[in-house]
Design an enzyme around this catalytic site. Structure first.
Site, PDB file in Angstrom:
ATOM      1  CG  ASP A 256      -4.243  -2.418   4.930  1.00 23.53           C
ATOM      2  OD1 ASP A 256      -3.758  -3.579   4.794  1.00 23.53           O
ATOM      3  OD2 ASP A 256      -4.407  -1.951   6.022  1.00 23.53           O
TER       4      ASP A 256
ATOM      5  CE1 TYR B 218       2.131   2.000   5.792  1.00 29.93           C
ATOM      6  CE2 TYR B 218       3.600   1.133   7.447  1.00 29.93           C
ATOM      7  CZ  TYR B 218       2.837   0.974   6.282  1.00 29.93           C
ATOM      8  OH  TYR B 218       2.815  -0.198   5.612  1.00 29.93           O
TER       9      TYR B 218
END
Length: 261
Positions: A53, A111
């Site tokens: 993102d 992540y």
């Protein structure tokens, strides 16, 4: 056409995510431009292992590049890096079989999210500073609900566009290192903003505003709550993309050191 595997790191604060977009500056767009300038070629394909993102960083994004070039991987890497902005860097380039696919061959991704427990000069670009005390044990208990093959419909902003909201989460780890609380999430793949929404929900549990028992409800029925709790992009790092035979992530480490006061 030769295929190359690229290992890439970037600070995502200045970019509208990885994927090329019209009228927006993106990481893929910058690398695409640099490859063209470095090789003089305009016919090539750069394909990432996945999107990140806007504002999200990467320690080890993977992409494959199909291009006709006589340059050796080391020379190609050097030329591309000379033409990239300082917040994007190609760590490694290797020639790979043409059957290798950066996205489709990946078996898992991890992540790491960085939460600062105190105010720091680095909080705006690289961490999420949470002022309130966090109960890390409660957060660990809540995180266990997300491990396994679960329906993350409530954690996807575009669930209606996904073929499935079922995601296999392999593990979630929490570690306190100095003034940082690190949250690692590893899974088969992730829906749009899913990781940031899991982190936001866990932080709310840590503040005492939700209980670990509430996690099952968020997973069993569609809820708008995770969207309202989405953690900022600044603290999120794509840690790694893993392929068959890879060892996976090692010891959980911070991307920068923030000591306790």
């Amino acid at each position: 056409m030769p295929r190359f595997k690229l290992l890439i790191e970037y600070a995502g604060g200045r970019y509208s995510g990885w994927q090329i977009q019209t009228n927006a500056r993106t990481v893929q767009g910058e690398i695409d431009r640099a490859v063209g300038d470095a090789t003089g070629r305009r016919e090539f394909e750069l394909y990432g292992a996945g999107r990140t993102d806007a504002g999200v960083h990467a320690l080890a994004q993977v992409a494959h590049l199909d291009i006709y070039t006589a340059l050796a991987p080391a020379a190609l890497r050097a030329r591309i890096n000379e033409r990239l902005p300082s917040d994007i860097h190609v760590r490694r380039i290797d020639k790979v079989p043409h059957k290798f696919h950066a996205r489709h061959d990946a078996v898992s991704r991890s992540y790491v999210y960085q939460i600062a427990r105190r105010k720091t000069a680095f909080f705006k670009p690289f961490v999420w500073w949470i002022k309130e005390p966090l109960d890390v044990d409660r957060m660990r208990e809540a995180a266990r609900a997300f491990v396994g093959m679960k329906n993350f419909e409530s954690f996807s902003a575009e669930a209606e566009l996904e073929t499935s909201t079922m995601v296999l989460v392999d593990r979630i780890e929490l570690a306190e290192i100095g003034a940082l609380l690190l949250i690692r999430i590893q899974g088969s793949h992730f829906l749009w903003r899913m990781v940031r929404r899991i982190v936001g929900v866990l932080a709310t549990v840590g503040r005492g505003e939700l209980t670990p028992a509430d996690m099952e409800r968020l997973l069993s029925e569609r809820s708008p709550l995770p969207a309202t709790l989405t953690a900022p992009a600044s603290g999120l790092f794509l840690e790694g993309v893993y392929y068959p035979g890879d060892a996976g992530p090692g010891e959980l480490e911070a991307s920068l050191r923030i000591p306790n006061p």
